[in-house]
Scaffold this motif. Structure first.
Motif, PDB file in Angstrom:
ATOM      1  N   ARG A 512       0.103 -37.738  26.994  1.00  0.00           N
ATOM      2  CA  ARG A 512      -1.473 -37.859  26.568  1.00  0.00           C
ATOM      3  C   ARG A 512      -1.941 -38.404  27.901  1.00  0.00           C
ATOM      4  O   ARG A 512      -1.532 -39.442  28.448  1.00  0.00           O
ATOM      5  CB  ARG A 512      -1.856 -38.497  25.560  1.00  0.00           C
ATOM      6  CG  ARG A 512      -1.417 -39.875  25.197  1.00  0.00           C
ATOM      7  CD  ARG A 512      -2.193 -40.621  24.276  1.00  0.00           C
ATOM      8  NE  ARG A 512      -1.583 -39.674  22.849  1.00  0.00           N
ATOM      9  CZ  ARG A 512      -0.501 -39.996  22.266  1.00  0.00           C
ATOM     10  NH1 ARG A 512       0.300 -40.828  22.644  1.00  0.00           N
ATOM     11  NH2 ARG A 512      -0.309 -39.297  21.061  1.00  0.00           N
ATOM     12  N   PRO A 546       2.309 -38.462  18.632  1.00  0.00           N
ATOM     13  CA  PRO A 546       1.604 -38.461  17.370  1.00  0.00           C
ATOM     14  C   PRO A 546       2.311 -38.520  16.290  1.00  0.00           C
ATOM     15  O   PRO A 546       3.194 -37.859  16.014  1.00  0.00           O
ATOM     16  CB  PRO A 546       0.638 -36.830  17.736  1.00  0.00           C
ATOM     17  CG  PRO A 546       0.841 -36.723  19.060  1.00  0.00           C
ATOM     18  CD  PRO A 546       2.197 -37.147  19.153  1.00  0.00           C
ATOM     19  N   PRO A 553      -4.125 -37.870  18.908  1.00  0.00           N
ATOM     20  CA  PRO A 553      -3.819 -36.599  19.585  1.00  0.00           C
ATOM     21  C   PRO A 553      -3.329 -36.542  21.022  1.00  0.00           C
ATOM     22  O   PRO A 553      -3.565 -37.691  21.686  1.00  0.00           O
ATOM     23  CB  PRO A 553      -4.991 -35.809  19.551  1.00  0.00           C
ATOM     24  CG  PRO A 553      -6.281 -36.484  18.631  1.00  0.00           C
ATOM     25  CD  PRO A 553      -5.580 -37.863  18.725  1.00  0.00           C
ATOM     26  N   GLN A 554      -2.560 -35.637  21.419  1.00  0.00           N
ATOM     27  CA  GLN A 554      -1.931 -35.531  22.607  1.00  0.00           C
ATOM     28  C   GLN A 554      -3.078 -34.918  23.660  1.00  0.00           C
ATOM     29  O   GLN A 554      -3.124 -33.855  24.080  1.00  0.00           O
ATOM     30  CB  GLN A 554      -0.823 -34.393  22.630  1.00  0.00           C
ATOM     31  CG  GLN A 554       0.149 -34.518  23.867  1.00  0.00           C
ATOM     32  CD  GLN A 554       1.111 -35.642  23.766  1.00  0.00           C
ATOM     33  OE1 GLN A 554       1.091 -36.637  23.040  1.00  0.00           O
ATOM     34  NE2 GLN A 554       1.957 -35.734  24.877  1.00  0.00           N
ATOM     35  N   PHE A 555      -3.966 -35.927  23.999  1.00  0.00           N
ATOM     36  CA  PHE A 555      -5.131 -35.400  24.873  1.00  0.00           C
ATOM     37  C   PHE A 555      -4.364 -34.965  26.248  1.00  0.00           C
ATOM     38  O   PHE A 555      -3.594 -35.704  26.989  1.00  0.00           O
ATOM     39  CB  PHE A 555      -5.915 -36.734  25.114  1.00  0.00           C
ATOM     40  CG  PHE A 555      -6.572 -37.318  24.067  1.00  0.00           C
ATOM     41  CD1 PHE A 555      -7.513 -36.432  23.127  1.00  0.00           C
ATOM     42  CD2 PHE A 555      -6.584 -38.763  23.740  1.00  0.00           C
ATOM     43  CE1 PHE A 555      -8.359 -37.208  22.011  1.00  0.00           C
ATOM     44  CE2 PHE A 555      -6.995 -39.206  22.399  1.00  0.00           C
ATOM     45  CZ  PHE A 555      -7.970 -38.521  21.633  1.00  0.00           C
ATOM     46  N   GLN A 560      -6.368 -28.772  26.989  1.00  0.00           N
ATOM     47  CA  GLN A 560      -5.843 -29.426  25.766  1.00  0.00           C
ATOM     48  C   GLN A 560      -4.770 -28.494  25.397  1.00  0.00           C
ATOM     49  O   GLN A 560      -4.846 -27.486  25.608  1.00  0.00           O
ATOM     50  CB  GLN A 560      -6.829 -29.312  24.802  1.00  0.00           C
ATOM     51  CG  GLN A 560      -8.280 -30.205  25.071  1.00  0.00           C
ATOM     52  CD  GLN A 560      -7.884 -31.768  25.506  1.00  0.00           C
ATOM     53  OE1 GLN A 560      -7.216 -32.292  24.907  1.00  0.00           O
ATOM     54  NE2 GLN A 560      -8.710 -32.227  26.512  1.00  0.00           N
ATOM     55  N   ALA A 563      -0.717 -25.365  20.248  1.00  0.00           N
ATOM     56  CA  ALA A 563       0.147 -25.722  19.133  1.00  0.00           C
ATOM     57  C   ALA A 563       1.480 -24.884  19.151  1.00  0.00           C
ATOM     58  O   ALA A 563       1.393 -23.603  19.561  1.00  0.00           O
ATOM     59  CB  ALA A 563      -0.444 -25.518  17.702  1.00  0.00           C
ATOM     60  N   PRO A 613      -7.071 -30.608  20.915  1.00  0.00           N
ATOM     61  CA  PRO A 613      -5.657 -30.711  21.113  1.00  0.00           C
ATOM     62  C   PRO A 613      -5.196 -29.765  19.636  1.00  0.00           C
ATOM     63  O   PRO A 613      -5.704 -30.050  18.564  1.00  0.00           O
ATOM     64  CB  PRO A 613      -5.281 -32.099  20.898  1.00  0.00           C
ATOM     65  CG  PRO A 613      -6.418 -32.666  21.653  1.00  0.00           C
ATOM     66  CD  PRO A 613      -7.466 -32.042  21.150  1.00  0.00           C
ATOM     67  N   GLY A 614      -4.349 -28.941  20.012  1.00  0.00           N
ATOM     68  CA  GLY A 614      -3.671 -28.289  18.930  1.00  0.00           C
ATOM     69  C   GLY A 614      -4.646 -27.039  18.404  1.00  0.00           C
ATOM     70  O   GLY A 614      -4.279 -26.315  17.480  1.00  0.00           O
TER      71      GLY A 614
END
Length: 843
Positions: A512, A546, A553-555, A560, A563, A613-614
C-alpha cells in the motif's frame, strides 16, 4: 518492378533516388494483387488500386508508391524514412514498438491494446492490427504503397485515415539470383543484407532473405551503459512459390524479426544532469547534450532499453477460374512481444521508472472473388474473419519521498539545479514536509507521528496495470465499377463489419502507498482521519496485509487495486462503411477524379481502474468514430512534365483519443474533428541527365467541439514541402549519380493539449509551462551512387541530416503526468557507405 521503354530511359536520366522521389511525389500505386508485379504502359505504371489493372494516372485516389530500387536510393529502412517523401504523411517513434503514423493530420499512435488503429499497415495483404508490430524492417521488397484518405471498401476497418501496404518479393522459379549488401557508417553503424532465390523446378522456387543492422545511440548517458537511442535489428524471411495449373500461384512466406534497443533519451527539461551523490552539475537541460538517466537497482524489469520479437506466416493463393472470373485467398498468423524500461523523470533522481510488456497475436483469413471483363461492369466480392488477442502489463515504480518533495515544492521545478539525492530523502526533512502539508489542512501532526510516517514512505513503491483484449471480426465487402463511356468510370463499394470484443483489467498494488493514504486521510472526518494516520504510523505499515486487526485498504498511489483477478466486459457491434468515386479522362494527358468515403473506426470498450480499493473496474463504451470525406484531384502527364494535385476535406464524429488520467492514458471520446487541405507535386525532366521535383502539402487538422476544442492534432504540421533533383554523370566506365533532397515541415505540436496547462487537470502533478511544440525545421539528405556500365556491383554513399539540424522529435508523455516534461532529440548527421554485389537476375 518491370519498367517499359519510357521508364527505362527515365531511369538512365534520373537515377535511383530521383526516380524514387518522382514516385513518392506523384500518385502511383495502391494496394496491388499481392502475388504479382506491376507492368508499365508507356511512361506510367500499371497498378491495381481497386483490384484491377490501370495506369497510375487513372487511379481515382491519392497514392504514392516505391519499388525496390526507389527504396534503396532513398535509403529507406522503415516507414519513418518513407514518410519524409510523401506529402501529408508524418511518422515518428519513441521506441520501435510505439510508432505514431500520421496521414493528413490524423495519427494512429495509441499503444492501448483495447483501442483500434486508424491507419492500416498491410504486409502482403495481411492487416497488421497493432502499432507495436507495424514498424518492421523494409528489405527485399517488391514495393511499398501509401494510400491516403479513408479506404473502407478494400482495406477495411483500420483504414479510417489511410493505409500503408508492403509487398515482399516472392520466390521466382524463372531464374536463380543472389544479392549481398554490406556497409558501415557513423555511430558505429553497420548493415548487411542478403538474398538467395533458387528455382527447384520450372514451377517451384524458394527464396531466403535477411538483414542485420546496428546503429549506436547518439545521446551519451552519464549514468553509464550504452548511449541512448541505439538499436540492433535482425530479420529473416523465407518464401516458397509454386505455379498452379490454369495460371494460378501459391506463396508461403514466413517472417521473423528481433529488435534490441538501448534506453530512450527522455531528457528532462526541468532538471539538469547532476551527480546524484554530490549534486554537482554535469550538463544542461538541452536534449542534444548528455543525459543522466537511470532506474533503481531493484527495479524488477532490469535496466533501460528493451526488445521486440515479431513472427508471422502468410499463405497466398491466386487462381483464375476461367473466362473473366478469378479468386484469391489469404491466411495468416502473426504474433509479437515487446518490452521496454524507461526513466520517466528524465533526470538523476529515481522518482519514477516504468517497464511495459505487451504481447499480441492474430489469426486472419480472407477470400476475394473478382469479375473483370474487358469493359462494362467489373466487381470484387469478399469476406474475411480475424481474431486478435493482446495483453499489456505496465509496471511503475515510484520513490514516494521524491514525489512528496515535488508536491511541496521542496524539489523546486523552477530551479534546474538538483541537490544530492540523499537530501530529498532525509527523514527529518521528509517528516517536516508531512507536518507542513497536514498543517495546511488544519491538522497538527505530532513530531513523533510525522517521523513514523516518513519512515514508512517507500523508495520503491510499485503498481501494475494489466490490460487484455480479445476481439473477433467478421466482414463482408463488395466493390463494383461501371464504365458507361470510354472516358468515364464510376465505382462504388461497401463493407459490413461485425465485431465481438472483450476487455479485461486488473490493477495490482504490491504494498500500500502510505503517501496516498496520508493525503486521503487529510480529507476525511477527524475520527476517520486520526485512526487512519495512526494505522499508517505503525512500523512497516506499507507491507501489513489488510485484516480485521488492521482494517486499512491496500491504497494505490496511481491506481486502486481490483478485487481478485480483475474485471472484464464485452460488447457486440455491427457497422457499415463505403465509398464512391468518379474518374473522367478530360484528354489523353489529363485525368480528373472525385471521391466520397464514409470510414468507420469500431467502438472501443475502454477499461479504467476502480475509484476505490477493491471496487469494480470501470468500463466505458466509446461510440464508433466515423469520418465523411470528399476529395477531388487532377493528374497531368504531358511530355517531360508531371503534375498532380488534390483537395480534400474530412469531418470526424466521436473522435477517439487518449487523455492523461493520473499517469495512465485512457481512450476517450473527444467529440468532433475536422481536416481539410490540398497537395500538389510536380516533376520536370528538362534533360536526359537532369530531373527536378517539388511538392507541397497543406493540412488544416483541428479538434472541433469537445475535449480539445480548437487545438491542433498531435504531430500534424500544417505545411510540408520537399524539393530536389538528380544529376547523372557518365564517364570512367560507369555512371555517377548525385541526388540531393530537402524536406521541410512547419511547427509540430507534441501533445493534443498544445501546451494548455488547464487540460492536465487529470495528471498526477500539473506541469509548469513547457515546450509543447517544435519550430519549423528542414533536413537535407544526399545520395551519391556509382554503378559500372558492365558489372554486377554498385557503390552507394548516404548522408542524412547533412546540415546536422538539431530539433526535438517528440516529448515523453509519461513524464508529463509527473509534471516533469522530457524531450527526445532527433538523430544528428550520419554518413554511411554500402557495397552491393549481385548475380543472376537480382537488382
Amino acid at each position: 518492378m518491370k519498367r517499359g521503354r519510357g521508364r527505362a530511359a527515365l531511369g538512365r536520366g534520373y537515377g535511383g533516388m530521383g526516380a524514387a522521389i518522382v514516385l513518392a511525389l506523384s500518385p502511383v500505386a495502391a494496394r496491388a494483387q499481392e502475388t504479382g508485379g506491376d507492368a508499365v504502359a508507356g511512361d506510367d505504371l500499371i497498378v491495381t488500386a481497386s483490384g484491377r489493372p490501370e495506369t497510375q494516372a487513372e487511379v481515382p485516389l491519392s497514392v504514392q508508391g516505391f519499388d525496390q530500387r526507389d527504396l534503396r536510393g532513398l535509403a529507406i529502412r522503415d516507414v519513418r524514412d518513407l514518410a519524409a517523401f510523401v506529402p501529408g504523411v508524418f511518422v515518428e517513434t519513441q521506441y520501435p514498438s510505439t510508432p505514431a503514423i500520421v496521414i493528413r493530420g490524423i495519427s494512429t499512435d495509441t499503444a492501448d491494446v483495447t483501442a483500434e488503429p486508424r491507419i492500416s499497415v498491410y504486409q502482403d495483404g495481411v492487416y497488421v492490427s497493432r502499432p507495436q508490430s507495424a514498424l518492421f524492417e523494409l528489405y527485399d521488397l517488391a514495393r511499398v504503397e501509401v494510400v491516403k484518405g479513408p479506404q473502407p471498401t478494400l482495406f477495411g476497418r483500420g483504414a479510417l485515415t489511410g493505409a500503408i501496404s508492403v509487398v515482399q518479393n516472392k520466390a521466382d522459379p524463372r531464374a536463380a539470383a543472389a544479392r549481398v549488401t554490406a556497409g558501415v557508417g557513423d555511430l558505429e553503424a553497420y548493415r548487411a543484407e542478403g538474398m538467395v532465390n533458387l528455382p527447384l523446378s520450372s514451377a517451384v522456387a524458394v527464396r531466403i532473405a535477411g538483414v542485420a543492422r546496428r546503429e549506436d545511440g547518439y545521446v551519451r548517458n552519464l549514468a553509464g551503459g550504452p548511449d541512448l537511442n541505439g538499436n540492433r535489428i535482425g530479420a529473416v524471411r523465407g518464401a516458397v512459390h509454386a505455379d498452379l495449373p490454369g495460371g494460378g500461384a501459391i506463396d508461403l512466406i514466413g517472417n521473423v524479426q528481433r529488435d534490441r534497443f538501448t534506453g530512450l533519451s527522455y531528457k528532462s527539461g526541468t532538471f539538469a544532469p547532476s551527480d546524484p551523490a554530490t549534486g554537482a552539475p554535469l550538463g544542461t537541460t538541452s536534449p542534444f547534450t548528455p543525459a543522466y538517466l537511470n532506474v533503481a537497482a531493484d527495479f524488477p524489469r532490469g535496466g533501460l532499453g528493451g526488445s521486440r520479437d515479431l513472427a508471422g506466416a502468410t499463405l497466398l493463393l491466386d487462381q483464375p477460374l476461367g473466362g473473366d472470373w478469378g479468386v484469391s485467398a489469404t491466411a495468416a498468423w502473426t504474433r509479437f512481444r515487446t518490452s521496454f524500461v524507461g526513466d520517466f523523470d528524465g533526470s538523476a533522481l529515481l522518482t519514477a521508472a516504468s517497464g511495459e510488456i505487451t504481447r499480441g497475436r492474430q489469426l486472419s483469413a480472407e477470400v476475394r472473388v473478382r469479375y473483370a471483363p474487358t469493359g462494362g461492369i467489373s466487381a470484387i466480392l469478399g469476406a474475411s474473419v480475424a481474431e486478435e488477442r493482446g495483453t499489456q502489463d505496465i509496471l511503475t515504480q515510484i520513490d514516494e519521498r521524491d514525489l512528496l518533495a515535488l508536491q511541496t515544492g521542496f524539489l523546486d521545478r523552477r530551479n534546474t539545479a538538483l541537490l544530492p539525492n540523499a537530501v530529498y530523502r532525509n527523514p527529518a526533512l521528509v517528516a517536516g514536509q508531512l507536518a507542513g502539508i497536514a498543517g495546511a489542512f488544519g491538522v497538527a501532526l505530532p513530531a513523533g507521528q510525522a517521523a513514523a510516517l516518513a519512515a514508512n514512505l517507500q523508495a520503491n513503491h510499485r503498481e501494475r496495470l494489466l490490460r487484455a483484449s480479445r476481439a473477433r471480426f467478421y466482414e463482408g465487402f463488395a466493390s463494383i465499377r461501371f464504365e458507361p463511356a470510354a472516358r468515364l468510370a464510376i465505382e462504388g463499394g461497401m463493407r459490413v463489419t461485425l465485431a465481438d470484443k472483450r476487455s479485461d483489467l486488473a490493477t495490482v498494488i504490491e504494498q500500500r502507498s502510505v503517501l496516498a493514504g496520508f493525503f486521503g486521510a487529510l480529507t476525511q472526518p477527524a475520527v476517520v482521519r486520526d485512526a487512519l494516520l495512526g494505522a499508517l504510523s505503525v512500523p512497516g505499515a506499507a507491507a501489513i496485509p489488510p485484516s480485521a486487526a488492521y482494517p486499512v485498504p491496500q491504497f494505490g498511489l496511481l491506481y486502486q487495486p481490483t478485487a481478485g483477478s480483475g474485471d472484464s466486459a464485452s460488447i457486440d457491434r455491427a457497422g457499415v462503411s463505403g465509398s464512391a468515386s468518379l474518374r473522367y479522362a478530360a484528354s489523353p494527358s489529363l485525368n480528373l477524379y472525385a471521391t466520397y468515403a464514409r470510414g468507420r473506426r469500431p467502438e472501443v470498450l475502454s477499461p479504467q481502474p476502480p475509484l476505490a480499493p477493491g471496487a469494480p473496474s470501470r468500463f466505458s463504451v466509446l461510440a464508433a468514430e466515423t469520418v465523411d470525406s470528399i476529395e477531388a484531384g487532377a493528374k497531368l502527364r504531358r511530355g517531360t512534365v508531371r503534375l498532380d494535385g488534390a483537395m480534400f476535406a474530412y469531418r470526424y464524429r466521436h473522435f477517439q483519443t487518449e487523455l492523461l488520467q493520473g499517469t495512465t492514458l485512457v481512450s476517450v471520446d473527444a467529440g468532433r474533428g475536422n481536416t481539410w487541405g490540398g497537395e500538389v507535386s510536380a516533376r520536370y525532366d528538362p534533360l536526359p541527365a537532369l530531373g527536378l521535383f517539388a511538392s507541397y502539402g497543406y493540412t488544416h487538422a483541428r479538434f472541433g467541439d469537445g475535449l480539445y476544442e480548437g487545438n491542433r492534432f498531435r504531430l500534424s504540421p500544417d505545411h510540408q514541402a520537399a524539393a530536389g533533383g538528380t544529376v547523372t554523370v557518365p564517364g570512367h566506365g560507369g555512371t555517377l549519380s548525385i541526388e540531393p533532397a530537402l524536406v521541410w515541415r512547419s511547427r509540430i505540436y507534441f501533445d493534443n493539449s498544445n501546451g494548455d496547462l488547464s487540460q492536465f487537470a487529470g495528471a498526477f502533478l500539473t506541469p509548469l509551462p513547457f515546450q509543447s511544440s517544435q519550430a519549423p525545421y528542414a533536413r537535407v539528405n544526399l545520395h551519391l551512387g556509382y554503378a559500372p556500365d558492365r558489372g554486377r556491383w554498385r557503390l552507394d554513399a548516404f548522408a542524412t541530416n547533412l546540415l546536422d539540424r538539431r530539433y526535438v522529435r517528440d516529448i515523453g508523455t509519461g513524464s508529463l503526468s509527473f509534471g516533469l516534461p522530457s524531450y527526445i532529440a532527433a538523430s544528428p548527421r550520419a554518413v554511411r557507405a554500402e557495397l552491393t554485389i549481385m548475380t543472376g537476375g537480382a537488382r
